[in-house]
Design an enzyme around this catalytic site. Sequence first.
Site, PDB file in Angstrom:
ATOM      1  N   SER A  15      37.243  43.097   3.625  1.00  0.00           N
ATOM      2  CA  SER A  15      36.089  43.250   2.738  1.00  0.00           C
ATOM      3  C   SER A  15      35.212  42.007   2.690  1.00  0.00           C
ATOM      4  CB  SER A  15      36.546  43.603   1.314  1.00  0.00           C
ATOM      5  OG  SER A  15      37.372  42.575   0.786  1.00  0.00           O
ATOM      6  N   SER A 130      47.894  33.392  10.316  1.00  0.00           N
ATOM      7  CA  SER A 130      48.778  32.451   9.647  1.00  0.00           C
ATOM      8  C   SER A 130      47.924  31.354   9.022  1.00  0.00           C
ATOM      9  CB  SER A 130      49.786  31.888  10.646  1.00  0.00           C
ATOM     10  OG  SER A 130      50.666  30.986  10.028  1.00  0.00           O
ATOM     11  N   TYR A 144      52.675  29.672  -1.109  1.00  0.00           N
ATOM     12  CA  TYR A 144      51.783  30.159  -0.056  1.00  0.00           C
ATOM     13  C   TYR A 144      52.244  29.619   1.294  1.00  0.00           C
ATOM     14  CZ  TYR A 144      47.565  30.867   2.731  1.00  0.00           C
ATOM     15  OH  TYR A 144      46.685  31.222   3.721  1.00  0.00           O
ATOM     16  N   LYS A 148      53.572  31.635   4.771  1.00  0.00           N
ATOM     17  CA  LYS A 148      53.023  31.471   6.120  1.00  0.00           C
ATOM     18  C   LYS A 148      54.083  30.952   7.097  1.00  0.00           C
ATOM     19  CE  LYS A 148      48.939  33.031   5.299  1.00  0.00           C
ATOM     20  NZ  LYS A 148      48.533  34.331   5.880  1.00  0.00           N
TER      21      LYS A 148
END
Length: 271
Positions: A15, A130, A144, A148
């Site tokens: 989006s 990534s 976070y 990853k």
Amino acid sequence: MSQTSSKTAIVTGASSGIGLETAKALRAAGYRVYGTSRKPAASSEITMLACDVTDDASVANMIETVFSEAGRIDLLVNNAGFGISGAAEESSIGQAQAMFDVNLFGLIRTTRAVLPIMRSQKSGRIVNISSVMGLVPAPFMALYGASKHAVEGYSESLDHEVRGQGIRIVLVEPAFTRTSFDQNLVRPDAPLDLYAADRTGRDRFLGEVMKSADAPEVVAKVVVTAATATTPKRRYTAGSKARQVSLLRRFVPVGAFDKSFRKEMHLPQVP
């Protein structure tokens, strides 16, 4: 154009930002592109579909829609994700699980849904977005970074499992990118005063690096390269900062790297 004009691509989280620019770049490269988001807006450039990557049925319905319309799926770009900005212990287990359900398990859901189709075609490519935070420490974004790092391990392992089926899994690793990602960072749900000053330093660091961050088009261009390379590399860094960080991590001694890293992150020089 003729090499990819019959190929179909799906880009999750399309989006805005990296996802949107990737979808546009793939369309320009000749792909028939489907973008997804939880609440898709109409687009004149790509076909947008509703998909919540945390929901098995939603993912299955999206893949079925694309396959029924296009008859094949050649490329999946797993881009959907979000970050939490705060010390690791400032997030509840529930908050951490919610992020992993998007960043890792959402990626796994879409991958599992598309693999049987690619296997029946005897060809396909999956590009997982990534981050350099999957290579280096991510203080005050530890969860976070952990998601990853998990994406890196999953992708590299899966690539070996499916390579003999004509399918390749490739990683693209951006550094800081001029999107709304930093503005949309989720704050921890269990903040501690102990970390307030360091958290402020982290925010100041983000403000500084975003001034010279890469445009999302830079990442999109690398995704197209990763998607179309005849023999893809295992991972592609996106942008000069990402390449620099990757090289430093590989070749600079740990002590020297830590010292430089903490200085850049406005963290005290503690051995």
